[in-house]
Design a protein around this motif. Sequence first.
Motif, short mmCIF file in Angstrom:
data_model
loop_
_atom_site.label_atom_id
_atom_site.label_comp_id
_atom_site.label_asym_id
_atom_site.label_seq_id
_atom_site.Cartn_x
_atom_site.Cartn_y
_atom_site.Cartn_z
N VAL A 152 0.86 -1.19 0.00
CA VAL A 152 0.00 0.00 0.00
C VAL A 152 0.89 1.24 0.00
CG1 VAL A 152 -1.84 1.24 1.23
CG2 VAL A 152 -1.74 -1.27 1.32
N LYS A 153 0.55 2.21 -0.83
CA LYS A 153 1.38 3.42 -0.91
C LYS A 153 1.05 4.42 0.20
CE LYS A 153 0.69 6.45 -4.20
NZ LYS A 153 0.61 7.17 -5.48
N GLU A 154 -0.24 4.74 0.37
CA GLU A 154 -0.64 5.78 1.32
C GLU A 154 -0.65 5.24 2.74
OE1 GLU A 154 -0.79 8.82 0.37
OE2 GLU A 154 -0.66 8.35 -1.75
N ASN A 155 -0.30 6.12 3.70
CA ASN A 155 -0.09 5.63 5.06
C ASN A 155 -0.59 6.61 6.12
OD1 ASN A 155 0.80 4.15 7.22
ND2 ASN A 155 2.97 4.36 6.81
N ILE A 156 -1.88 6.96 6.04
CA ILE A 156 -2.53 7.73 7.10
C ILE A 156 -3.60 6.80 7.70
CG2 ILE A 156 -3.93 9.75 7.69
CD1 ILE A 156 -2.56 11.27 5.45
N PRO A 157 -3.35 6.25 8.89
CA PRO A 157 -4.19 5.19 9.46
C PRO A 157 -5.69 5.47 9.45
CG PRO A 157 -2.21 5.43 10.78
CD PRO A 157 -2.19 6.55 9.77
N GLU A 158 -6.08 6.68 9.87
CA GLU A 158 -7.52 6.94 9.96
C GLU A 158 -8.21 7.03 8.59
OE1 GLU A 158 -5.53 11.07 10.34
OE2 GLU A 158 -5.15 8.99 10.95
N LYS A 159 -7.42 7.27 7.54
CA LYS A 159 -7.99 7.30 6.19
C LYS A 159 -8.05 5.89 5.60
CE LYS A 159 -7.38 11.77 4.15
NZ LYS A 159 -6.91 12.42 2.92
N ASN A 160 -7.09 5.05 5.97
CA ASN A 160 -7.06 3.67 5.47
C ASN A 160 -8.04 2.81 6.27
OD1 ASN A 160 -5.21 3.86 3.34
ND2 ASN A 160 -3.46 3.69 4.72
N VAL A 161 -9.33 3.11 6.08
CA VAL A 161 -10.36 2.48 6.91
C VAL A 161 -10.48 0.97 6.68
CG1 VAL A 161 -11.74 4.57 7.20
CG2 VAL A 161 -12.13 3.12 5.20
N PHE A 162 -10.04 0.49 5.53
CA PHE A 162 -10.14 -0.93 5.25
C PHE A 162 -8.96 -1.73 5.80
CE2 PHE A 162 -13.16 0.03 1.61
CZ PHE A 162 -14.22 -0.68 2.17
N ALA A 163 -7.96 -1.05 6.36
CA ALA A 163 -6.78 -1.75 6.88
C ALA A 163 -7.16 -2.78 7.94
CB ALA A 163 -5.78 -0.75 7.44
N SER A 164 -8.16 -2.45 8.75
CA SER A 164 -8.56 -3.36 9.83
C SER A 164 -9.24 -4.63 9.29
CB SER A 164 -9.52 -2.64 10.79
OG SER A 164 -10.70 -2.24 10.12
N GLU A 165 -9.65 -4.61 8.01
CA GLU A 165 -10.34 -5.77 7.42
C GLU A 165 -9.39 -6.68 6.64
OE1 GLU A 165 -14.18 -5.24 5.64
OE2 GLU A 165 -14.46 -3.29 6.63
N VAL A 166 -8.12 -6.29 6.54
CA VAL A 166 -7.15 -7.15 5.87
C VAL A 166 -6.91 -8.37 6.76
CG1 VAL A 166 -4.78 -7.36 5.02
CG2 VAL A 166 -6.03 -5.21 4.71
N PRO A 167 -7.09 -9.59 6.24
CA PRO A 167 -6.88 -10.79 7.06
C PRO A 167 -5.49 -10.80 7.71
CG PRO A 167 -7.92 -11.37 4.98
CD PRO A 167 -7.56 -9.92 4.86
N LYS A 168 -5.44 -11.31 8.93
CA LYS A 168 -4.23 -11.23 9.75
C LYS A 168 -3.05 -12.01 9.16
CE LYS A 168 -6.36 -8.71 12.76
NZ LYS A 168 -6.17 -7.24 12.66
N ASN A 169 -3.33 -13.02 8.34
CA ASN A 169 -2.22 -13.81 7.79
C ASN A 169 -1.67 -13.22 6.48
OD1 ASN A 169 -4.60 -14.48 6.42
ND2 ASN A 169 -3.87 -16.54 5.90
N ILE A 170 -2.11 -12.02 6.14
CA ILE A 170 -1.57 -11.33 4.97
C ILE A 170 -0.63 -10.22 5.44
CG2 ILE A 170 -2.16 -9.78 3.04
CD1 ILE A 170 -4.65 -11.46 2.57
N LYS A 171 0.59 -10.26 4.95
CA LYS A 171 1.58 -9.26 5.33
C LYS A 171 1.29 -7.95 4.61
CE LYS A 171 6.60 -8.50 5.35
NZ LYS A 171 7.90 -9.02 4.87
N VAL A 172 1.37 -6.83 5.33
CA VAL A 172 1.11 -5.51 4.72
C VAL A 172 2.39 -4.67 4.76
CG1 VAL A 172 -0.29 -3.41 4.76
CG2 VAL A 172 -1.30 -5.60 5.46
N GLU A 173 2.78 -4.14 3.61
CA GLU A 173 3.94 -3.26 3.50
C GLU A 173 3.46 -1.88 3.06
OE1 GLU A 173 7.07 -3.99 4.14
OE2 GLU A 173 7.55 -6.06 3.59
N TYR A 174 3.89 -0.84 3.76
CA TYR A 174 3.56 0.53 3.36
C TYR A 174 4.78 1.18 2.71
CZ TYR A 174 -0.78 0.21 6.00
OH TYR A 174 -2.01 -0.16 6.45
N ILE A 175 4.57 1.81 1.56
CA ILE A 175 5.68 2.42 0.83
C ILE A 175 6.12 3.72 1.49
CG2 ILE A 175 6.34 3.52 -1.35
CD1 ILE A 175 4.66 1.46 -2.81
N LYS A 176 5.18 4.59 1.78
CA LYS A 176 5.51 5.90 2.34
C LYS A 176 5.35 5.88 3.86
CE LYS A 176 2.62 8.30 -0.27
NZ LYS A 176 1.94 9.40 -0.98
N SER A 177 6.14 6.68 4.53
CA SER A 177 6.00 6.79 5.98
C SER A 177 4.76 7.63 6.31
CB SER A 177 7.23 7.44 6.59
OG SER A 177 7.30 8.82 6.22
#
Length: 308
Positions: free
Chosen positions: A41-66
Amino acid sequence: MTKKKIAIYNGQLYMGGIERVLINYLEKLALEPELDITLIVKENIPEKNVFASEVPKNIKVEYIKSEELCRKTEGYRKNKKNLISRLMYQWSLFYERVVTRKWVKEYFEKNRFDVIVDFDMSLMKYVDEIKNQDIVAWAHFTLKGKKKKRQEMYKTKFKKYRNIVLICDDMKSEFEEMYPEFKEKGIRIYNPMDFNTILKKSEDTKELSKEELELLKDDYFIGVSRLVGGKNRVAMVEIYSELKKRGRKEKLYILGDGPDRENIEKKIKELNLEKDILLLGQKKNPFPWMKNAKLFLHTSMGEGLPTV
């Protein structure tokens, strides 16, 4: 057992149709034991990434930007009336592109995948940095509706992709007509729809405040989308204004958020509709709002097969 390694890229996890479809796929793919999936995922503002909490736990997530870089750019964008902020915003966008290009190059040199899925086709800007790996593009929108410059860019970049997924038959025909040299690369795959979950969520109002529950009881029309120019919400406000003149009493609720919000607010104020049109922002569960509306409105200037 050797697992198949899949990287799936999407620019953001904001509230949007592409993101909703992505989560639907991830929920199913996460159940397959032979798959090793990384979501990028490129964008990394937690409150905007509302679907982040629905990503299954066994899938690794990498954020490009800080998160720091994203918030800095967002701050400049919100203060664009100031000349210095406007200049800093443009510089910040340029710097973000440099950061993203470097990250993509280095990451895919170190990590090899059986397939890389460019799910929203925004990896296309940096696809030249990925060497000797299979990449699949996923088109969620009509290609004909894009500007000539963008259409030409697709022609150049499609060479880099193994396949291009189109989400309906009309899109596949359009693709073959526009890019006959890539005809064999086109594949039609419909968006997955979990109707049981949608119906269940449409009855779920436990997260709503008292004020929101009262709003649901009103007579209203509704529009649901990201607030970007292509969704044409300013036109929706203008159309609603004309309907009011013709005697419609319903209010208009607009769900979603995005960079075009300021223009929409300006149009609402210009037409003196502040009491009639409510910008309700992003809703993790939009379905109760849609279920209770008298009419669903959509003014987008171009779609593939709109999930909404």
